[in-house]
Scaffold this active site. Structure first.
Site, PDB file in Angstrom:
ATOM      1  N   ASP A 141    -114.032 -29.682 -54.499  1.00  0.00           N
ATOM      2  CA  ASP A 141    -112.818 -29.058 -53.965  1.00  0.00           C
ATOM      3  C   ASP A 141    -112.804 -27.558 -54.331  1.00  0.00           C
ATOM      4  O   ASP A 141    -113.584 -27.098 -55.158  1.00  0.00           O
ATOM      5  CB  ASP A 141    -111.586 -29.786 -54.513  1.00  0.00           C
ATOM      6  CG  ASP A 141    -110.342 -29.516 -53.672  1.00  0.00           C
ATOM      7  OD1 ASP A 141    -110.468 -29.046 -52.515  1.00  0.00           O
ATOM      8  OD2 ASP A 141    -109.229 -29.775 -54.165  1.00  0.00           O
ATOM      9  N   SER A 188    -105.927 -22.582 -52.201  1.00  0.00           N
ATOM     10  CA  SER A 188    -106.626 -22.680 -53.484  1.00  0.00           C
ATOM     11  C   SER A 188    -107.978 -21.984 -53.456  1.00  0.00           C
ATOM     12  O   SER A 188    -108.473 -21.555 -54.507  1.00  0.00           O
ATOM     13  CB  SER A 188    -106.830 -24.144 -53.874  1.00  0.00           C
ATOM     14  OG  SER A 188    -105.588 -24.736 -54.124  1.00  0.00           O
ATOM     15  N   GLU A 209    -109.148 -27.946 -64.823  1.00  0.00           N
ATOM     16  CA  GLU A 209    -108.097 -27.874 -63.800  1.00  0.00           C
ATOM     17  C   GLU A 209    -107.227 -29.131 -63.776  1.00  0.00           C
ATOM     18  O   GLU A 209    -107.736 -30.247 -63.684  1.00  0.00           O
ATOM     19  CB  GLU A 209    -108.722 -27.678 -62.410  1.00  0.00           C
ATOM     20  CG  GLU A 209    -107.656 -27.433 -61.351  1.00  0.00           C
ATOM     21  CD  GLU A 209    -108.177 -27.497 -59.920  1.00  0.00           C
ATOM     22  OE1 GLU A 209    -107.616 -26.790 -59.075  1.00  0.00           O
ATOM     23  OE2 GLU A 209    -109.122 -28.264 -59.637  1.00  0.00           O
ATOM     24  N   HIS A 245     -97.987 -24.663 -49.285  1.00  0.00           N
ATOM     25  CA  HIS A 245     -97.883 -23.768 -50.440  1.00  0.00           C
ATOM     26  C   HIS A 245     -96.758 -22.753 -50.237  1.00  0.00           C
ATOM     27  O   HIS A 245     -96.290 -22.574 -49.116  1.00  0.00           O
ATOM     28  CB  HIS A 245     -99.197 -22.997 -50.625  1.00  0.00           C
ATOM     29  CG  HIS A 245    -100.379 -23.866 -50.882  1.00  0.00           C
ATOM     30  ND1 HIS A 245    -101.653 -23.385 -50.945  1.00  0.00           N
ATOM     31  CD2 HIS A 245    -100.485 -25.203 -51.083  1.00  0.00           C
ATOM     32  CE1 HIS A 245    -102.493 -24.374 -51.188  1.00  0.00           C
ATOM     33  NE2 HIS A 245    -101.810 -25.493 -51.265  1.00  0.00           N
ATOM     34  N   ASP A 288    -103.257 -26.291 -60.605  1.00  0.00           N
ATOM     35  CA  ASP A 288    -103.238 -26.062 -59.156  1.00  0.00           C
ATOM     36  C   ASP A 288    -101.872 -26.433 -58.569  1.00  0.00           C
ATOM     37  O   ASP A 288    -101.412 -27.567 -58.718  1.00  0.00           O
ATOM     38  CB  ASP A 288    -104.354 -26.884 -58.495  1.00  0.00           C
ATOM     39  CG  ASP A 288    -104.684 -26.388 -57.095  1.00  0.00           C
ATOM     40  OD1 ASP A 288    -103.750 -26.189 -56.293  1.00  0.00           O
ATOM     41  OD2 ASP A 288    -105.876 -26.207 -56.803  1.00  0.00           O
ATOM     42  N   ASP A 345    -100.904 -29.950 -57.460  1.00  0.00           N
ATOM     43  CA  ASP A 345    -100.851 -29.470 -56.074  1.00  0.00           C
ATOM     44  C   ASP A 345    -100.637 -30.621 -55.086  1.00  0.00           C
ATOM     45  O   ASP A 345     -99.799 -30.514 -54.187  1.00  0.00           O
ATOM     46  CB  ASP A 345    -102.167 -28.746 -55.766  1.00  0.00           C
ATOM     47  CG  ASP A 345    -102.304 -28.329 -54.312  1.00  0.00           C
ATOM     48  OD1 ASP A 345    -101.482 -27.503 -53.869  1.00  0.00           O
ATOM     49  OD2 ASP A 345    -103.203 -28.825 -53.625  1.00  0.00           O
ATOM     50  N   HIS A 359     -97.748 -31.209 -52.365  1.00  0.00           N
ATOM     51  CA  HIS A 359     -97.967 -31.424 -50.927  1.00  0.00           C
ATOM     52  C   HIS A 359     -97.240 -32.687 -50.459  1.00  0.00           C
ATOM     53  O   HIS A 359     -96.673 -32.722 -49.371  1.00  0.00           O
ATOM     54  CB  HIS A 359     -99.455 -31.583 -50.618  1.00  0.00           C
ATOM     55  CG  HIS A 359    -100.203 -30.290 -50.556  1.00  0.00           C
ATOM     56  ND1 HIS A 359    -100.046 -29.392 -49.527  1.00  0.00           N
ATOM     57  CD2 HIS A 359    -101.105 -29.739 -51.396  1.00  0.00           C
ATOM     58  CE1 HIS A 359    -100.835 -28.342 -49.745  1.00  0.00           C
ATOM     59  NE2 HIS A 359    -101.481 -28.530 -50.872  1.00  0.00           N
ATOM     60  N   HIS A 374    -101.232 -20.947 -57.128  1.00  0.00           N
ATOM     61  CA  HIS A 374    -100.063 -20.771 -56.254  1.00  0.00           C
ATOM     62  C   HIS A 374     -99.081 -21.893 -56.556  1.00  0.00           C
ATOM     63  O   HIS A 374     -99.402 -22.815 -57.307  1.00  0.00           O
ATOM     64  CB  HIS A 374    -100.474 -20.853 -54.775  1.00  0.00           C
ATOM     65  CG  HIS A 374    -101.240 -22.105 -54.472  1.00  0.00           C
ATOM     66  ND1 HIS A 374    -100.627 -23.333 -54.347  1.00  0.00           N
ATOM     67  CD2 HIS A 374    -102.566 -22.340 -54.341  1.00  0.00           C
ATOM     68  CE1 HIS A 374    -101.541 -24.256 -54.130  1.00  0.00           C
ATOM     69  NE2 HIS A 374    -102.738 -23.676 -54.129  1.00  0.00           N
ATOM     70  N   THR A 410    -111.114 -25.164 -56.040  1.00  0.00           N
ATOM     71  CA  THR A 410    -111.059 -24.462 -57.334  1.00  0.00           C
ATOM     72  C   THR A 410    -112.377 -24.553 -58.099  1.00  0.00           C
ATOM     73  O   THR A 410    -112.967 -23.514 -58.427  1.00  0.00           O
ATOM     74  CB  THR A 410    -109.879 -24.964 -58.195  1.00  0.00           C
ATOM     75  OG1 THR A 410    -108.696 -24.924 -57.408  1.00  0.00           O
ATOM     76  CG2 THR A 410    -109.695 -24.137 -59.439  1.00  0.00           C
TER      77      THR A 410
HETATM   78 ZN   LIG Z   1    -102.833 -27.208 -52.036  1.00  0.00          ZN
END
Ligand SMILES: [Zn+2]
Ligand SMILES: *[C@@H]1O[C@H](CO)[C@@H](O)[C@H](O)[C@H]1NC(C)=O
Ligand SMILES: *[C@@H]1O[C@H](CO)[C@@H](O)[C@H](O)[C@H]1NC(C)=O
Length: 578
Positions: A195, A144, A338, A493, A96, A343, A347, A387, A197
């Protein structure tokens, strides 16, 4: 060219063939050769016959070779393979928020720390096969939820959608279809299992914020019953009622109790996890929730390894458990793993957390590849990202002068903790009644040194931390990013294409080159041969939506404002990260 190394094509008079030598000499000298006419004619016939024979023989060999090649390619699945016919396992891995720059960052970091040569690569690098375009139905920059909906349903949808279409109707997921076709299924993550995903593989809601409803559907309270056989990750708080400490549900439902009614074996601690013996002592269905929300970043988790399992350990456990459970069945398993928090590091713009997250994911991928190589059942690992996050750049200009072509992995190597952990310590220091007597300047200097290994924090940086504590996660991230010359363009993202990986280049040849993310989703259902089941599941979901009255399990149609709110993972002193 050196003497004696003339090109092979240079013609030289041959002393072994007098006739030809004479002719060649004649060509060079312009003199007609003198010879007996009849002997010359016989020699010429002989030459023509030999030449013709040579031509026929060569043609025959070529024809035979082509025929043979054609026959073996039809008989040999290695050279002419479509999807496998028999039992098969599929592992789908998601990194992710990992874009291409994360790999250069992590590779360079690992080479530096382990003193490896410049051509040392990650497991990921060795399995690269293509890349994916990631936009969603309503934005050039996906979140996501829309990203995972492309994988689970094979359709583009809007940011925030959990396996629902742009028209807000549900779409059957590849995992639900696989379950229906007799596969055993699993989800392994480092974030909350509720979450976006993981949710997309076994739940359908109109906004990703509906994590309580997602938890309900994951354990089997949804319209299709239970579709997952193994869950390992975080997010316990969404399974506990609002009346319990540690619960974060809005309602009073105890899903752990409900899970028990559905037959789940529930575990919640490192001790329980160790009791699984890396998968050889698992009874399915297994619900393992090891943290109230997210499992800590790998850079922090390694210091509390006695409290939380690693992604690699969870992956190995899942593979062994699913493999054992399907030992005697006709169908194999479908597992999604995952690396969820790459990710979050993006962030936070935290490069040290990022490299440790990618390395942990890389180790998990190696574990999957090792498993597939040893296992008797045919199996495939396909991996991609939903992404990129952060607009990461492995170089950064710090002033008006032309920049150096450099970035400094050594700065990241000196960090012992994430900026999230560091900011959290600062927040709790500020909210503790003891803090007022302490010299804040001194406290922060020590905090930065202890957690980031940075000794030259400036007066301006400390002032900024004191004057704007709310911004401290950003300030702390910038302190380490600047010194390592790591660049970031956003806390959100980006739209860059992300990589696709596979354990078997041939079996995954449909994904070579550049693809839309929905084609990755199409590949998953194709490989498992569950396209028909996806249709059935979609139809059943739509039917059940029509007959359900009152508040739908899918949720009401969200407003633009609601959707805009839910895609962030930002941290504040009041909320912590979410
Ligand atoms: Zn994110
Ligand atoms: C807990 O959930 C129930 C509904 O199940 C609700 O009536 C109650 O107000 C909630 N309590 C709190 C403290 O949120
Ligand atoms: C890392 O820490 C060591 C020990 O404090 C120090 O000598 C070294 O300069 C640091 N490296 C970087 C790149 O900051």
């Amino acid at each position: 060219m050196a003497r004696g190394e003339e090109p092979m094509l240079t013609r030289r008079p041959s002393s072994h063939n007098d006739e030809r030598a004479t002719e060649e000499d004649a060509l060079l000298t312009g003199q007609r050769p003198h010879r007996q006419p009849s002997a010359s004619r016989w020699a010429r016939y002989r030459e023509i016959a030999l030449f013709t024979w040579g031509l026929v023989a060569t043609a025959a060999i070529i024809v035979l070779a082509v025929v043979y090649q054609h026959q073996t390619s039809e008989a040999n699945p290695e050279t002419h393979r479509e999807r496998p016919n028999g039992k098969r396992n599929l592992v789908f891995m998601v990194s992710d928020g990992m874009g291409p720059a994360s790999l250069a960052l992590t590779r360079g970091f690992r080479q530096h720390v382990n003193e490896l040569s410049w051509d040392d690569t990650l497991t990921l690098d060795k399995h690269f096969i293509g890349n994916s375009r990631t936009r969603s139905s309503n934005s050039l920059v996906t979140d996501s939820a829309a990203g995972a909906t492309a994988f689970s349903c094979g359709h583009k949808s809007y940011n925030g959608a959990i396996s629902v279409m742009p028209d807000h109707t549900p779409c059957g997921s590849v995992m639900e279809a696989a379950k229906r076709a007799g596969y055993t299924t699993g989800l392994v993550v480092t974030t909350r299992i509720t979450d976006a995903t993981p949710a997309c593989f076994a739940a359908h809601v109109r906004t990703r914020a509906m994590e309580d409803q997602i938890a309900d559907q994951l354990i089997g309270n949804g319209p299709l019953g239970r579709n997952v056989d193994l869950i390992l990750g975080g997010g316990r708080c969404h399974f506990l009622p609002n009346t319990t400490v540690g619960g974060c549900r809005a309602d009073g439902k105890d899903l752990i109790e409900k899970a028990d009614e559905h037959g789940w074996n529930y575990i919640a601690s490192r001790e329980d996890f160790d009791g699984l013996d890396l998968g050889s002592s698992v009874k399915l269905p297994l619900l393992g929730l090891f943290a109230p929300t997210d499992i800590p970043f790998e850079i922090d988790r390694r210091h509390v390894n006695d409290q939380y399992p690693s992604l690699e350990e969870m992956a190995k456990t899942a593979l062994r458990a699913l493999s054992d459970a399907t030992k005697d069945s006709d169908q194999g398993f479908f597992l999604m793993i995952e690396g969820s928090r790459i990710d979050h590091a993006g962030h936070n713009n935290d490069p040290a957390a990022q490299v440790h997250e990618v390395l942990a994911y890389d180790r998990a991928m190696q574990a999957v590849i090792d498993f597939l190589e040893d296992d008797d059942t045919e199996g495939l690992m396909v991996a991609t990202s939903d992404h990129e996050t952060g607009g990461l750049a492995t170089a950064r200009q710090l002033n008006v002068n032309y920049p150096e072509y450099l970035w400094y992995p050594g700065v990241l190597a000196n960090a012992t903790h994430s900026t999230e952990h560091t900011a959290r310590l600062y927040f709790s220091h500020l909210s503790s009644p003891k803090h007022s007597g302490v010299d804040l300047r001194k406290y922060l200097t020590t905090l930065i040194d202890d957690n980031l290994g940075i000794k030259d924090v400036t007066r301006e940086e400390i002032d900024h931390l004191i004057e704007h504590p709310v911004l401290s996660p950003w300030t702390i991230a910038d302190i380490i990013s600047k010194r390592s010359q790591t660049g970031w363009s956003t806390h959100g993202h980006t739209a860059v294409d992300v990589n696709i990986y596979s354990s078997d280049r041939h079996a995954s040849k449909k994904l070579h080159g550049n693809h839309e993310n929905t084609e990755v989703g199409e590949f998953l259902r194709w490989y498992l041969d569950v396209e028909g089941e996806v249709e059935e599941v979609t139809k059943e979901l739509k039917d059940k939506l029509e007959i359900s009255s009152g508040e739908s399990w899918l949720g009401s149609i969200p407003s633009q404002e609601e959707l805009a709110k839910v895609s962030s993972h930002l941290m504040s002193p009041q909320r912590g990260f979410d």
